[in-house]
Design an enzyme around this catalytic site. Structure first.
Site, PDB file in Angstrom:
ATOM      1  N   SER A   1       1.413  -4.337   3.485  1.00 25.15           N
ATOM      2  CA  SER A   1       2.453  -4.737   2.724  1.00 25.15           C
ATOM      3  C   SER A   1       3.057  -3.402   1.795  1.00 25.15           C
ATOM      4  O   SER A   1       2.133  -2.620   1.507  1.00 25.15           O
ATOM      5  CB  SER A   1       2.143  -5.690   1.881  1.00 25.15           C
ATOM      6  OG  SER A   1       3.115  -6.144   0.788  1.00 25.15           O
ATOM      7  N   ASP A   2       4.145  -3.360   1.741  1.00 19.64           N
ATOM      8  CA  ASP A   2       4.352  -2.227   0.575  1.00 19.64           C
ATOM      9  C   ASP A   2       4.230  -2.714  -0.883  1.00 19.64           C
ATOM     10  O   ASP A   2       4.674  -3.670  -1.278  1.00 19.64           O
ATOM     11  CB  ASP A   2       6.056  -2.094   0.882  1.00 19.64           C
ATOM     12  CG  ASP A   2       6.748  -0.817   0.026  1.00 19.64           C
ATOM     13  OD1 ASP A   2       5.814  -0.174  -0.709  1.00 19.64           O
ATOM     14  OD2 ASP A   2       7.899  -0.590  -0.190  1.00 19.64           O
ATOM     15  N   LYS A   3       3.473  -1.828  -1.444  1.00 19.02           N
ATOM     16  CA  LYS A   3       3.300  -1.939  -2.748  1.00 19.02           C
ATOM     17  C   LYS A   3       4.241  -2.066  -3.732  1.00 19.02           C
ATOM     18  O   LYS A   3       4.228  -2.691  -5.034  1.00 19.02           O
ATOM     19  CB  LYS A   3       2.120  -1.104  -3.465  1.00 19.02           C
ATOM     20  CG  LYS A   3       2.553   0.379  -3.575  1.00 19.02           C
ATOM     21  CD  LYS A   3       1.419   1.202  -3.936  1.00 19.02           C
ATOM     22  CE  LYS A   3       2.036   2.700  -4.144  1.00 19.02           C
ATOM     23  NZ  LYS A   3       2.962   2.686  -5.076  1.00 19.02           N
TER      24      LYS A   3
ATOM     25  N   THR B   1       5.936  -5.372  -5.005  1.00 24.80           N
ATOM     26  CA  THR B   1       5.059  -6.338  -4.911  1.00 24.80           C
ATOM     27  C   THR B   1       3.524  -6.229  -5.884  1.00 24.80           C
ATOM     28  O   THR B   1       3.277  -7.396  -6.725  1.00 24.80           O
ATOM     29  CB  THR B   1       4.403  -6.686  -3.381  1.00 24.80           C
ATOM     30  OG1 THR B   1       4.124  -5.276  -3.072  1.00 24.80           O
ATOM     31  CG2 THR B   1       5.705  -6.967  -2.451  1.00 24.80           C
TER      32      THR B   1
END
Length: 211
Positions: free
Chosen positions: A131-133, A136
């Site tokens: 997942s792209d930080k 998020t």
């Protein structure tokens, strides 16, 4: 389009938009590609092929043994087709659909909404999720906490997000041009060499320059 400008200023000339751009060509190529099948769909296709093969084998065997017994070919064909149809599990698609629907309901109870039923099975087979930080785990916001000058002076900045309600202090002394000229010079250089703007708490430009 497709280039990333990290800093500075320039002028862009548009020579194509939409499908006439390079990204448009890539998008058309992606539309022509079929979506990959999930492991469950692959397993169902494999099962269907196996059942079809065995069904045809049963029909051939029954027809052959009936021919050896001098029975009518139509009767043997009817019996073979009946057995082949009986061998196919008609309730299997229903069972799979109900199982996936239950998975969707369980995910919905945990605030995870999915549009397609096969997505549940795909998530169940996933072992690693990347997942792209940004957005998020982080907020894509940068703020200055400490300022260090070349002469050794340092100061601490107390501010929340992109607001001016903060204090720059060194120890217990508030930084000013007379007490800490080097720190003030660092801040001045950072403001002059800056193209970002902050409007209503939102930075327009690079987050580093916004900080």
């Amino acid at each position: 389009m497709g280039s990333l400008v990290r800093s500075g200023r320039g002028r862009g000339v548009v020579i194509g938009t939409g499908e006439k751009s390079e990204f448009g060509e890539v998008f058309k190529m992606m539309e022509e590609e079929e979506a990959p099948k999930t492991p469950l769909q692959k397993a169902m296709n494999r099962l269907g092929k196996q059942l079809s093969f065995y069904s045809l084998l049963i029909i051939v065997c029954i027809g052959f043994f009936g021919w050896l017994q001098h029975r009518k070919l139509l009767d043997m064909f009817t019996i073979g087709v009946s057995l082949a149809v009986a061998a196919i599990p008609e309730g299997l698609p229903i069972v799979v659909t109900v199982t996936l629907a239950l998975g969707v309901m369980r995910m919905a109870s945990r605030n995870a909404i999915v549009k397609k039923l096969p997505t549940v099975e795909t998530l169940g087979c996933a072992t690693v999720i990347c997942s792209d930080k940004t957005g998020t785990l982080t907020k894509n916001e940068m703020t200055v906490k400490y300022i260090y000058a070349a002469c050794g002076e340092e100061a601490e900045v107390t501010q929340m997000q992109y607001s001016s309600a903060g204090v720059v202090s060194s120890g217990n002394v508030k930084v000013s041009e007379t007490t800490h000229p080097a720190v003030v010079k660092v801040v001045e250089v950072g403001c002059v060499c800056n193209n970002a703007q902050i409007r209503e708490g939102v930075v327009i430009g690079q987050p580093t320059e916004g900080a």
